[in-house]
Scaffold this motif. Structure first.
Motif, short mmCIF file in Angstrom:
data_model
loop_
_atom_site.label_atom_id
_atom_site.label_comp_id
_atom_site.label_asym_id
_atom_site.label_seq_id
_atom_site.Cartn_x
_atom_site.Cartn_y
_atom_site.Cartn_z
N ALA A 1 7.72 -14.27 11.05
CA ALA A 1 7.80 -13.70 9.73
C ALA A 1 6.57 -12.85 9.45
N ARG A 2 5.75 -12.95 10.17
CA ARG A 2 4.36 -12.15 9.91
C ARG A 2 4.75 -10.70 10.70
N LYS A 3 5.63 -10.55 11.68
CA LYS A 3 5.86 -9.40 12.18
C LYS A 3 6.84 -8.70 11.21
N GLN A 4 7.72 -9.45 10.58
CA GLN A 4 8.59 -8.80 9.53
C GLN A 4 7.75 -8.01 8.26
N LEU A 5 6.40 -8.52 8.14
CA LEU A 5 5.87 -8.06 6.98
C LEU A 5 4.54 -7.25 7.48
N LEU A 6 4.50 -6.95 8.74
CA LEU A 6 3.19 -6.15 9.36
C LEU A 6 2.98 -4.84 8.36
N ALA A 7 4.10 -4.20 8.16
CA ALA A 7 3.92 -2.83 7.36
C ALA A 7 3.78 -3.24 5.78
N CYS A 8 3.53 -4.36 5.32
CA CYS A 8 3.25 -4.46 3.75
C CYS A 8 2.15 -3.73 3.20
N ILE A 9 2.30 -3.01 2.11
CA ILE A 9 1.30 -2.26 1.60
C ILE A 9 0.82 -2.93 0.50
N GLN A 10 1.35 -4.23 0.24
CA GLN A 10 0.73 -5.02 -1.16
C GLN A 10 1.12 -4.49 -2.39
N CYS A 11 1.98 -3.78 -2.66
CA CYS A 11 2.36 -2.92 -3.78
C CYS A 11 2.91 -3.94 -4.87
N THR B 1 17.40 -16.21 -2.26
CA THR B 1 18.19 -15.18 -1.55
C THR B 1 19.07 -14.10 -2.28
N CYS B 2 18.60 -13.58 -3.18
CA CYS B 2 19.20 -12.75 -4.10
C CYS B 2 19.08 -11.41 -3.47
N TYR B 3 18.13 -11.01 -2.68
CA TYR B 3 17.97 -9.96 -1.80
C TYR B 3 17.44 -8.82 -2.89
N THR B 4 17.14 -8.97 -4.05
CA THR B 4 16.59 -7.96 -4.76
C THR B 4 15.12 -7.20 -4.28
N CYS B 5 14.36 -8.16 -3.66
CA CYS B 5 12.91 -7.68 -3.07
C CYS B 5 13.26 -6.84 -1.89
N THR B 6 14.01 -7.38 -1.10
CA THR B 6 14.60 -6.46 0.26
C THR B 6 14.96 -5.20 -0.06
N LEU B 7 15.76 -5.32 -1.26
CA LEU B 7 16.50 -3.87 -1.53
C LEU B 7 15.53 -2.97 -2.03
N CYS C 1 12.11 -2.89 -1.70
CA CYS C 1 10.77 -2.80 -1.01
C CYS C 1 10.53 -1.26 -0.28
N PRO C 2 9.60 -0.64 -0.74
CA PRO C 2 9.37 0.69 -0.37
C PRO C 2 9.25 0.84 1.23
N ARG C 3 8.83 -0.18 1.75
CA ARG C 3 8.57 -0.15 3.09
C ARG C 3 9.69 -0.62 3.70
N GLY C 4 10.81 -1.06 3.10
CA GLY C 4 12.15 -1.39 3.83
C GLY C 4 11.98 -2.85 4.73
N LEU C 5 11.17 -3.14 4.35
CA LEU C 5 10.81 -4.72 4.99
C LEU C 5 12.01 -5.92 4.79
N GLN C 6 12.22 -6.40 5.78
CA GLN C 6 13.32 -7.65 5.50
C GLN C 6 12.68 -8.83 4.94
N ILE C 7 12.20 -8.80 3.54
CA ILE C 7 11.48 -9.91 2.95
C ILE C 7 12.29 -11.04 2.79
N THR C 8 13.60 -11.04 2.35
CA THR C 8 14.39 -12.10 2.06
C THR C 8 14.28 -12.86 3.49
N ASP C 9 14.45 -12.17 4.56
CA ASP C 9 14.62 -12.88 6.03
C ASP C 9 13.34 -13.48 6.36
N ALA C 10 12.08 -12.87 5.77
CA ALA C 10 10.88 -13.52 6.03
C ALA C 10 10.84 -15.07 5.20
#
Lengths: 294, 190
Positions: free
Chosen positions: B23-33, B76-82, B84-93
């Motif tokens: 999960a951490r790997k999925q979020l490494l590029a998170c910019i806390q926006c 699991t609505c995937y709105t965040c994934t859609l 996310c400006p960094r293109g992170l797979q947030i729902t998967d995380a």
């Protein structure tokens, strides 16, 4: 046109009318649906909650079964959750060979192998992109004039894979509603979440999403959906949502093939409105008055 | 306003931290926006926002992560994934966190863990979920008589429509047992 048909578990039980009306609709359109041999559950949202690998292997089993039937084919899926699970495998193995290898290790236990040659298609995608609107129009025998219909897409046929519609401002159902003679109820909640399984695991959060959608559709004669989970949430909890918000929500939640079926003059046995949990008398009356042969 | 994430006192639970690695790997590029928090339809019901949860994840604060119910409220609505400006797979995380909670059998998430497990058990036995069996297994696992009562009205309505019927849980053909065992074996190795 021929598709391999994957109904999924809900369409055998709580959403039986979705399957019945889907098969009747495609038969009317002259499109053949061949049910997938020995299909099994896609894992729904449950697999993902307990095992990452199973959340891929369960849908993959169905793709492998489809490949066995016909190496290159399209699988038509009416349920949005099933659709996304199958699609996730199709997309996921494209650039992740280690994932494909792991999936195949699991499938080997069932003497199956996945290559990745079949394509997963949502029912709505097929209706708007493979079927000519004129072909649908030619089957309309009763105009649903006077009905205002709120198109509700839910989440998983739109996101995360934007395959056939705008994932935030979807419009693909509109041409199908208008071709049936009805008008599109103007709202911007077509792609909002219904709460999905939160209605069971955290109902206090889920009911708020359901209530917001029912509130947004006040004024529509019906909401039309393409997902059994959305349909159940919006249909089954109207009393509960009404009680919490001190109002009275009572709106039928139809499956898209049921709506088209009404306009195509399909029989009660092909539409099975009697299986829906909420069909108010006023809606039936309006139907009876409207459904004169065009 | 959420408190700043305390990076000093994070409990060093090594086995949990290791399980959180995917999960951490999925979020490494998170910019806390905070686009995920602003997009989430369930944010109001969450105890900490998704953005805050990702900060906890990136600072290996397993203890705090598993005090929140935030990921269990992801629908699991995937709105965040859609968005996310960094293109992170947030729902998967979010799902990866659900999986860790399930594998640790953490009591805070008992309801959703048992719900998913009961569903999967019915699928393992029969290949397809039998809705009434699944709910019966769920009620039995929760050992709380109030929960079935809450579902009874809907169950009765569905039975009246002949959409479901009373089903005593049965062993079935163990249709997918071999696949389930193989998947578990592979996941335990990795």
């Amino acid at each position: 046109m021929t598709y391999i048909y994957y109904p999924g578990c809900s369409l055998e039980g709580t959403a039986a009318e979705y399957s019945i009306s889907t098969m009747a609709l495609f038969e009317t359109l002259g499109i053949e649906l061949i049910e997938l041999d020995d299909w099994t559950c896609c894992g729904a949202t449950a697999a993902e909650g307990v095992s990452h690998l199973l959340s891929f292997a369960l849908p993959a089993r169905n793709l492998a079964m489809a490949e066995k039937m016909k190496a290159k084919s399209d699988i038509l899926v009416p349920c949005s959750a099933c659709y996304l699970n199958l699609k996730r495998v199709e997309q996921g193995i494209k650039d992740d060979h280690s994932l494909l290898r792991k999936i195949n290790q699991v499938l080997e236990a069932d003497d199956l192998v996945l290559k990745g040659t079949v394509r997963t298609r949502h029912l709505l995608d097929v209706l708007v992109n493979d079927v000519a609107l004129d072909d649908i129009a030619s089957k309309i025998v009763r105009s649903l004039e006077g009905f205002s219909i709120a198109p509700y897409y839910g989440c998983q046929c739109l996101r995360p894979y934007a395959v056939f519609d705008d994932p935030e401002a979807p419009r693909s159902m509109e041409s199908l509603i208008t071709v049936a003679g009805a008008s599109v109820y103007p709202w911007d909640m077509g792609g909002r979440c219904c709460g999905a399984s939160l209605m069971s695991t955290a109902p206090e959060a889920g009911i708020e999403l359901v209530a917001a959608l029912l509130e947004g559709a006040q004024g529509a004669d019906a909401i039309v959906t393409v997902c059994p989970m959305c349909q159940m949430n919006l249909e089954a909890y109207q009393k509960k949502a009404s009680k919490q918000h001190h109002t009275h929500y009572e709106v039928p939640i139809l499956y898209l093939p049921q709506l088209l079926g009404l306009a195509m003059g399909l029989t009660d046995d092909q539409i099975r409105l009697d299986m829906n949990l909420c069909v108010p008398g006023s809606f039936r009356e309006k139907l009876a008055n409207t459904l004169q042969p065009a | 306003m959420e408190p700043a994430v305390d990076t000093q006192t994070a409990a060093p639970d090594r086995s949990l931290i290791k399980k959180l690695a995917p999960a951490r790997k999925q979020l490494l590029a998170c910019i806390q926006c905070g686009t995920c928090s602003g997009s989430c339809p369930n944010a109001d019901a969450m105890d900490v926002s998704p953005r805050y949860l990702w900060r906890l994840l990136l600072t290996d604060n397993a203890e705090e992560i598993f005090k929140t119910r935030t990921f269990a409220l992801c629908s699991t609505c995937y709105t965040c994934t859609l968005r996310c400006p960094r293109g992170l797979q947030i729902t998967d995380a979010m799902s990866l966190l659900k999986q860790v909670a399930a594998s640790e059998n953490l009591p805070l998430y008992k309801r959703s863990i048992r719900f998913y497990q009961s569903f999967m058990e019915s699928v393992r036995r029969h290949g397809r979920v039998r809705e009434m069996e699944f709910m019966t297994l769920y009620f039995m696992s929760m050992k709380n008589p109030v929960i079935p009562l809450k579902f009874t009205p809907l169950g009765m309505r569905l039975m009246a429509k002949r959409k479901v019927s009373v089903e005593i849980p049965s062993k079935g053909t163990q249709k997918l047992d071999a696949m389930f065992r193989k998947a578990r074996e592979i996941e335990e190795q990795s």
